[in-house]
Design an enzyme around this catalytic site. Sequence first.
Site, short mmCIF file in Angstrom:
data_model
loop_
_atom_site.label_atom_id
_atom_site.label_comp_id
_atom_site.label_asym_id
_atom_site.label_seq_id
_atom_site.Cartn_x
_atom_site.Cartn_y
_atom_site.Cartn_z
N SER A 257 -21.97 35.27 -36.87
CA SER A 257 -22.70 36.50 -36.57
C SER A 257 -23.40 36.34 -35.24
O SER A 257 -23.33 35.28 -34.62
CB SER A 257 -23.73 36.76 -37.66
OG SER A 257 -24.79 35.82 -37.52
N LYS A 258 -24.10 37.39 -34.85
CA LYS A 258 -24.80 37.36 -33.56
C LYS A 258 -25.73 36.16 -33.46
O LYS A 258 -25.96 35.62 -32.40
CB LYS A 258 -25.61 38.65 -33.38
CG LYS A 258 -24.71 39.86 -33.27
CD LYS A 258 -25.26 40.86 -32.26
CE LYS A 258 -24.26 41.97 -31.98
NZ LYS A 258 -24.21 42.96 -33.06
N ARG A 259 -26.24 35.76 -34.61
CA ARG A 259 -27.14 34.62 -34.66
C ARG A 259 -26.51 33.36 -34.06
O ARG A 259 -27.20 32.45 -33.61
CB ARG A 259 -27.48 34.39 -36.13
CG ARG A 259 -28.68 33.56 -36.42
CD ARG A 259 -29.00 33.62 -37.91
NE ARG A 259 -27.84 33.32 -38.76
CZ ARG A 259 -27.32 32.10 -38.90
NH1 ARG A 259 -27.84 31.09 -38.29
NH2 ARG A 259 -26.27 31.92 -39.69
N GLY A 261 -24.93 33.06 -31.41
CA GLY A 261 -24.96 32.98 -29.95
C GLY A 261 -23.61 33.23 -29.30
O GLY A 261 -23.28 34.36 -28.99
#
Length: 494
Positions: A257-259, A261
């Site tokens: 996910s966007k988490r 990076g």
Amino acid sequence: MADKPVRVRFAPSPSGDLHVGNIRTGLYDWAYARHTGGTFVFRIEDTDRTRVTDEYIHAAIESMRWLGLDWDEGPEVGGGYGPYLQSQRMHTYREWTRRFLHEGHAYHCYCTPEELEERREAARAAGRPPGYDGRCRDLTDADRAAFEAQGRVPTVRFRMPEGTTTFTDLVRGEVSFDNRLVPDFVLVRADGYPLYTLAVAVDDVLMEITHVVRGEDLLSSTPRQVAVYRAMGVAEDDLPQFAHLPFVMGQDNAKLSKRHGAITIGWYRQHGFLPEAMCNYLALLGWSPGEDREFFSLAEMARDFTLERVNRNAARFDMKKLEAINGDWIRALEPADFAARITPFLQTAGLVAQPPTEAELRIISGGAPLIQERTVRLTEAAEMLGFLLVDDAHFSVEPEAASRLLTPESRPALEAAHAALAGLGEWTTADIESALRTALIDKLGLKPKIAFSPVRVAISGRRVSPPLFESLELLGRNRSLSRLQAALDRIPTG
Ligand code: GLU
């Protein structure tokens, strides 16, 4: 369905740069279409224009092109089923909404968000499923008129049929959903906006899509989608077939996910990954051609791709493995191609003009073969070749390298190197090498490492550099001599 020509679509909603999970889906869609000789349709799902902007759409198209994925129908190429941007198909969704209302597949729902929330809470508290309770399913004309008199503006909800939805997923096998657990869902918001579940299904049918190959995160929306297909009158044999691809997890085992990076395809492009390597590595996230083959081109993937070989288990994104594959692809490039691919990175680093000068081109084409073998990301070229390209005013020696190797003990080697090179006739790698070996090893009796390390630091500014003699040739006599002199000048005397 079996004898219909394959039409498979990639249908992202680019609300940011496409991430590696989206691209893995697009890649598999493409490969399936190419393997079967079918049609690859690229559709942009941009009904929600607050999230999907022109800029992101453009970037998505760019990323697909960069990766080498071509489409037969879609933005920029057109096709017989367009337009391929959902924002340009609103009238079609309105038309189908009218038909669904008329035929009883959908109804107006007057519940306000607050009322819905209250009832969801109550259901949760009572241990009932919190989905829509069907309150507006069977309103009379009088009920509707009363709500409208209150100023309520309805949404349009789909009337989910009873029973079960069963289909054979081409990756996961038979999948079944109890429709009781699939509450009636909104097709059109109160402001008239069609939602994903409506647009995706309407377009799959109108674009005569035969195969929906997409991420597993969309599996739970499949019963809704199938119900809409059926409401449109699609016969059972003509329903598109589904293949849900396994999740891609980060190295920490959480869904990518966007988490995490570094997940957008643009990031990899900027950080020196080759499109060939991205496709190769993303292909391996859930599929392999067998026989332990891990290095293959897009064309080979298209030739060998089947859904039977797609894994059901989640795949793990592994940067180290991607880097290894990137290095393999870099080594496989023709030297001139490698030189051309590093050039934009040298320009970004401010080392090369745009367009490059003759002198820069000479250094790039001479320097590229010296580093190709050991380059893992194209960005490293700036670091490795920088000393050859940087103008002399900006050349500097790394302090750590200077303090270890530009010392009084190195003075004899540096002086001898300067003298030998100053008097050299031909300025070629072979002549440079033999002159330095004669002067430093034969005459001074130094060990090669002791002899050449200070010269390397003086010339490249670092303790690790491309091969020394070749570097000296590329750098040229004058610049080499002035760097040796500068190194001598900074060594404390005594
Ligand atoms: N537009 C959807 C998304 O990006 C995917 C639609 C689909 O593949 O069915 O999540």
